[in-house]
Design a protein around this motif. Structure first.
Motif, mmCIF file in Angstrom:
data_model
loop_
_atom_site.group_PDB
_atom_site.id
_atom_site.type_symbol
_atom_site.label_atom_id
_atom_site.label_comp_id
_atom_site.label_asym_id
_atom_site.label_seq_id
_atom_site.Cartn_x
_atom_site.Cartn_y
_atom_site.Cartn_z
ATOM 1 N N ALA A 222 1.730 33.358 42.310
ATOM 2 C CA ALA A 222 3.050 33.874 42.694
ATOM 3 C C ALA A 222 3.341 33.619 44.165
ATOM 4 O O ALA A 222 4.484 33.712 44.606
ATOM 5 C CB ALA A 222 3.126 35.373 42.403
ATOM 6 N N ASP A 223 2.302 33.278 44.926
ATOM 7 C CA ASP A 223 2.490 33.005 46.343
ATOM 8 C C ASP A 223 3.040 31.591 46.589
ATOM 9 O O ASP A 223 3.424 31.272 47.716
ATOM 10 C CB ASP A 223 1.157 33.153 47.087
ATOM 11 N N CYS A 224 3.050 30.765 45.539
ATOM 12 C CA CYS A 224 3.599 29.409 45.682
ATOM 13 C C CYS A 224 5.075 29.451 45.305
ATOM 14 O O CYS A 224 5.435 29.455 44.116
ATOM 15 C CB CYS A 224 2.839 28.428 44.784
ATOM 16 N N ASP A 225 5.919 29.482 46.310
ATOM 17 C CA ASP A 225 7.357 29.573 46.061
ATOM 18 C C ASP A 225 7.921 28.179 45.741
ATOM 19 O O ASP A 225 7.470 27.171 46.280
ATOM 20 C CB ASP A 225 8.055 30.138 47.293
ATOM 21 N N LYS A 227 11.141 26.134 46.276
ATOM 22 C CA LYS A 227 12.285 26.242 47.163
ATOM 23 C C LYS A 227 13.325 25.153 46.957
ATOM 24 O O LYS A 227 14.435 25.255 47.476
ATOM 25 C CB LYS A 227 11.814 26.195 48.626
#
Length: 353
Positions: A222-225, A227
């Motif tokens: 979940a820390d890999c956004d 964009k």
């Protein structure tokens, strides 16, 4: 009859091994193919895509060209080069072409710059490079990126340098079956700017930074956004493996086509009814041998009767309703009335009779 196009396929001994390997998506062979292309073009910023359609869309998205933006395009192009633009709502503004080459007319492009285009796509018709310096200069003057469309021009050269390393911002190539090289389907993009190149790798892979995408136990993090609006355009290992095998043959195939072109030059030397397309300082790959005939229909008929599948190849795209721009262009009309392509491929030995 000698065909105008023919797919080349080298020996591919590892196909079954790859299919059974369980590693089918972009990996070892994708990176190797990109490395071979990097060496071929003497540039560091090459990515490979699963289709030519995706190569164009990844390039446009990387340049932040969006729905409603205007792009200057040549009507003398394959539909594979132009349809991707309208599929994402880009407004096409046709520019006229030089009737002697079928490539963008610099004066026509300059006259359209007041429209505020977000890019100029410079199609190099049937492997014959256009007015490189003039079009690139317009882009620099107005701060508008130039996209070289090399769909049929892999290996074509200008002043000793290959298309892909001629000063444009982006170059796209097609690897569909009748191109050299072919990967069954695929494309490549070359970026002059290294920042755009790094961005394009994310856009090719759904916006995913693979270094951050999974956590320590292999779960999606979940820390890999995510964009960026992006595409699913990474190539398959089977296709890029075929590409690596193709690259071992590219120089030989193009050399054969250029030798065939020399024979056409000699055959047509005293023919007042048909003249080869010649552009200063350009060395085409001779995907086809392009010429201008006084009587196009009669010339096509005569060459077919002689056993050569002559053709007009593409039709001008500004006739199609899908582009919503049925503009009449003098240079396009003149070129269409005279252009004839003759077979020039690696698959036959052209000979003087």
């Amino acid at each position: 009859m000698i065909p105008l196009y023919k797919p080349f396929m080298p020996e591919t001994p590892l196909v079954n091994e790859i299919l059974q390997s369980g590693s089918l998506t972009y990996g070892k062979y994708g990176r190797e193919f990109e490395s071979m292309l990097t060496g071929y073009f003497s540039t560091n910023n090459v990515i490979v895509t699963n289709t030519f359609n995706m190569a164009i869309l990844v390039a446009l998205t990387t340049l932040d060209i969006k729905f409603g933006d205007t792009v200057i395009v040549s009507p003398m192009a394959c539909l594979a080069s132009t349809q991707p633009l309208v599929s994402v709502g880009i407004k096409i503004q046709w520019a006229d072409v030089d009737p002697q080459t079928g490539t963008l007319c610099p004066d026509s492009v300059r006259n359209l710059m007041h429209l505020g285009p977000k890019a100029i796509i410079h199609n190099h018709y049937c492997g014959h490079l256009g007015h490189i310096d003039a079009i690139n200069s317009i882009g620099k003057e107005f701060g508008v990126p130039i996209i070289d469309d090399g769909i049929e021009a892999f290996g074509s050269e200008y002043r000793g340098l290959k298309l892909g390393n001629l000063g444009s911002d982006v170059t796209v190539f097609s690897f569909n079956p009748v191109r050299i090289p072919n990967t069954l389907d695929g494309g490549a993009i070359i970026f002059r700017d290294s920042v755009l190149f790094e961005k394009s790798k994310l856009i090719r892979d759904a916006g995913i930074d693979r270094k951050l995408f999974r956590d320590s136990i292999g779960e999606i993090s979940a820390d890999c956004d995510i964009k960026l609006v992006a595409h699913s355009a990474t190539p398959m290992e089977l296709n890029t493996y075929i590409g690596t095998q193709q690259m071992d043959n590219v120089d030989r195939l193009i050399e054969k086509q250029r030798k065939n072109a020399v024979i056409w030059d000699e055959k047509l030397n005293n023919n007042a009814d048909i003249n080869p397309i010649i552009t200063a300082d350009v060395f085409p790959n001779y995907w086809v041998y392009g010429a201008l005939a006084k009587n196009k229909a009669e010339t096509i008929k005569q060459f077919r009767e002689a056993g050569f599948y002559a053709s007009g190849v593409h039709i001008n795209n500004n006739i199609y309703s899908v582009f919503n721009s049925k503009i009449n262009l003098k240079g396009v009309n003149e070129f269409m009335n005279h252009f004839v392509a003759l077979p020039c491929g690696w698959w036959f030995d052209n000979k003087l009779k």
